[in-house]
Design a protein around this motif. Structure first.
Motif, short mmCIF file in Angstrom:
data_model
loop_
_atom_site.label_atom_id
_atom_site.label_comp_id
_atom_site.label_asym_id
_atom_site.label_seq_id
_atom_site.Cartn_x
_atom_site.Cartn_y
_atom_site.Cartn_z
N VAL A 28 -6.82 3.62 -1.14
CA VAL A 28 -5.15 4.19 -1.35
C VAL A 28 -5.38 5.65 -1.80
CG1 VAL A 28 -3.28 4.00 -2.74
CG2 VAL A 28 -4.37 1.81 -2.12
N LEU B 57 -6.15 -4.99 -1.80
CA LEU B 57 -5.73 -4.59 -0.40
C LEU B 57 -6.94 -4.49 0.36
CD1 LEU B 57 -3.18 -1.73 -1.32
CD2 LEU B 57 -2.53 -4.17 -0.54
N LYS C 146 0.82 -1.20 -0.06
CA LYS C 146 0.10 -0.06 -0.03
C LYS C 146 0.83 1.23 0.03
CE LYS C 146 -3.59 2.23 2.82
NZ LYS C 146 -4.72 2.20 3.59
N GLU D 194 -6.92 -1.01 -4.73
CA GLU D 194 -7.85 -1.16 -3.47
C GLU D 194 -8.58 -2.30 -3.35
OE1 GLU D 194 -8.53 3.74 -3.12
OE2 GLU D 194 -9.80 2.50 -4.63
#
Length: 240
Positions: free
Chosen positions: A236, A232, A194, A229
């Motif tokens: 972000v 994760l 990230k 995004e």
């Protein structure tokens, strides 16, 4: 044959099968601000491509951007023996017999861990942290607003065989720019990934060139961010 993408940036493609799938592979050629040519992820070259390269400038940099994209770099080095062969530290450890001249590492140009640098004149580079087994560097050419990645993201469309399209749908990379399954498997620390994506998001790019798939010509930055995004599972946000 080389294909011009924008001012001072070209690509060349060749067939490539991975796990029985036709995914193709692509190299990117950037003419740096000082006129030197940097070749990222070399493919097998023929006389026609060599002639084209020679007409564009002098090949000074041959780059294996991760621990897997090096199959044709040695041949490239024999064609251009005066060029500097760059490779990642893990590739050098994996294949010490390769004619590597310089190592892409966090110590290159005395940069700190995860901090971008101008590795070549007019070309930014950054190592993607948190994906150690892939050990990939990404590149940004500000003049053409182009991000160059290798295996961290794929983008396949209807131009590929049906079986490749089906696999891309299953893996979330069909008609969408998304972290590749290699990226997902190799990711060990999502928070570090990230942080790297946040740094990349500060770059003003519109186009994304990857080694496998169809080039995203426009609106590549929001697609890149949205893809990460999803992977994760968190936002972000661009750093200011």
């Amino acid at each position: 044959m080389l294909r011009e993408i924008d001012r001072d940036i070209w690509v060349a493609e060749q067939p490539f099968n991975y796990l029985g799938l036709n995914v193709g592979t692509r190299m990117t050629v950037i003419r740096c601000a000082n006129g030197e040519l940097a070749v990222i992820s070399p493919i097998q070259v023929d006389d026609a491509i060599v002639h084209q390269l020679n007409s564009l400038g002098t090949v000074c940099h041959i780059i294996a951007p991760n621990r897997f994209h090096y199959l044709f770099a040695t041949h490239f080095k024999t064609v251009y023996p005066k060029a500097t062969f760059w490779a990642t530290s893990s590739l050098k450890a994996k294949n010490p017999e390769l004619p590597i001249d310089r190592v892409l590492s966090n110590e290159t140009n005395n940069i700190l861990n995860g901090i971008e640098c101008f590795l070549f004149d007019g070309v930014k580079a950054l190592t993607l942290s948190g994906v150690n087994s892939l050990d990939e560097w990404v590149f940004f050419h500000p003049e053409s607003r182009t991000l160059v990645v290798t295996d961290i993201a794929f983008h396949f469309d209807q131009s590929f065989p049906l079986i490749s399209q089906f696999a891309a749908r299953m893996l979330g990379s069909y008609k969408t720019l998304s972290p590749s399954f290699l990226e997902k498997i190799a990711t060990q620390e999502k928070e570090k990934v990230k942080e790297s994506v946040q740094k990349i998001s500060t770059w003003d790019f519109d186009r994304v060139i990857m080694a496998h798939g169809t080039i995203v010509q426009t609106k590549g930055k929001p697609q890149f961010i949205e893809g990460y995004e999803r992977f994760l599972g968190s936002s972000v946000k661009e750093k200011t």
